[in-house]
Design a protein around this motif. Structure first.
Motif, short mmCIF file in Angstrom:
data_model
loop_
_atom_site.label_atom_id
_atom_site.label_comp_id
_atom_site.label_asym_id
_atom_site.label_seq_id
_atom_site.Cartn_x
_atom_site.Cartn_y
_atom_site.Cartn_z
N ASP A 36 0.83 -1.21 0.00
CA ASP A 36 0.00 0.00 0.00
C ASP A 36 0.86 1.26 0.00
O ASP A 36 0.79 2.09 0.90
CB ASP A 36 -0.95 -0.01 1.21
CG ASP A 36 -2.18 0.86 0.97
OD1 ASP A 36 -2.65 0.91 -0.18
OD2 ASP A 36 -2.66 1.48 1.93
N GLY A 42 -2.70 -3.50 -2.49
CA GLY A 42 -3.46 -2.29 -2.28
C GLY A 42 -4.44 -2.51 -1.13
O GLY A 42 -5.00 -3.60 -1.00
N GLU A 57 -5.68 -6.98 -3.85
CA GLU A 57 -6.42 -5.91 -3.20
C GLU A 57 -7.57 -6.50 -2.39
O GLU A 57 -8.74 -6.36 -2.74
CB GLU A 57 -6.94 -4.91 -4.24
CG GLU A 57 -7.49 -3.62 -3.65
CD GLU A 57 -8.01 -2.67 -4.71
OE1 GLU A 57 -9.22 -2.35 -4.66
OE2 GLU A 57 -7.22 -2.26 -5.60
#
Length: 345
Positions: free
Chosen positions: A233, A256, A288
């Motif tokens: 991130d 992410g 993610e």
């Protein structure tokens, strides 16, 4: 056939990692790297595999943060082991990813992390923070030290060196991978988005505000000894030229974190997702998870950690929301993904 071979590699790597995790305990030692010029001494820790079992005790813990189980200054396990260097985020420290370092040590890795001067918890000197180009150089210095002059030198495989970074540590990782600072493109980006998080941080720290600093910041800071990266991130994608990112072929595992982005100000569309779009597709694995937050890459909070922060540091209490059982499960997933990613190389 290619897909079958890729899956077979993953299975073998996972089995190997699991087997190693059963063989080793975590050894832990302090890490000090002196600067001959006396300007930027580095301090942190090194975690490493050991077959010793006595004197296992809790380390890197306090009332808020759960620690790890490790043996201080244990004898390293015989043989050579891959090296991973970790880089913490803004105002973080070398203990932030102790949970990951310990898990990798149990899988047979030597892991090192230092407190980056100027941008760490206890060292926030403005002059050090301005010299953002020093962060990737810190990592290269750690590699130099561990390969040449440390007690662990004979136990490190010089051709299997990896790196992982969280938040500003992700920016550090991308510079080491070959990302080149682009003052004009970043300036244009910030002119159009004056409230963007990284624009404000770099402006407040006076990063690359003079011609000399711009030239130093724009230099090649890559380290070809690093064979794969894990990026957690990150912030700072827009500081790099798209051309330099497009030339990076080193394998990348990128996470992410979409949960609670309003608390961090990290816009995935201009950070992790934009990074993935700029990198060559064959080199990237992007994850993610919907329940992953930016501060889940910090340590596990104790059951009463959230309440302590609410009373003593209310502005920071959000970092321990869902920070115990839920974070422990996310850590297990991240550990497995990182171990497999590095084992593939």
């Amino acid at each position: 056939m290619k897909r079958f071979l890729q899956m077979a590699t993953i299975v073998v790597a996972t089995m190997a990692s699991s087997a190693q995790a059963q063989n080793y305990q975590t050894g832990l030692a302090d890490l000090t790297i002196a600067d001959t010029a006396g300007q930027r001494d580095l301090e942190g820790f090194v975690w490493y595999p050991t077959t010793e079992t006595e004197e296992l005790s809790e380390q890197h813990s306090n009332q808020v943060w759960a620690g790890i189980k490790a043996i201080k200054d244990a004898r390293p396990a015989a043989g050579q082991h891959p090296l991973v260097v970790l880089s913490h985020g803004m105002y973080g420290n070398a203990m932030n990813q102790s949970w990951l370092a310990s898990a990798l040590a149990q899988r047979g890795y030597v892991v090192a992390a230092i407190n980056h001067p100027g941008t760490s918890t206890w060292a926030r000197d403005a002059e050090d923070a301005r010299q953002m180009w020093q962060r990737p150089k810190d990592v290269s210095r750690v590699i130099d030290h561990l390969l040449a002059t440390s007690d662990l030198s004979e136990h490190i495989q010089p051709d299997r060196i990896f790196m992982a970074g969280h938040s500003l540590g992700g920016f550090t990782a991308m510079a080491l991978a070959g990302g080149r600072y682009d003052a004009k493109a970043f300036g244009d980006f910030c002119d159009g988005r004056p409230g963007e998080l990284v624009c404000g941080i770099f402006a407040n720290w006076n990063v690359a505000q003079t011609p000399d600093d711009i030239a130093t910041m724009s230099a090649d800071l890559s380290d070809p000894r690093i064979k794969a990266f894990a990026v957690f991130d990150l912030g700072g994608t827009q500081t790099f030229s798209s051309e330099s990112l497009g030339r990076i072929k080193t394998p990348m595992l990128i996470f992410g974190a979409p949960r609670d982005i309003e608390a961090t100000g990290i816009d995935l569309d201009v950070e992790s997702r934009a990074l993935v779009a700029a990198l060559p597709k064959p080199s990237v694995t992007y994850l993610e998870p919907a329940n992953l937050a930016h501060f889940d890459f910090l340590g596990e909070c104790r059951p009463n950690g959230l309440e302590i922060l609410k009373q003593e540091e209310p502005d920071d209490a959000f970092i321990c929301i869902d920070g115990a059982t839920e974070r422990r499960a996310l850590h297990a997933m991240i550990i497995d993904e990182v171990a497999v990613h590095f084992a593939r190389q």
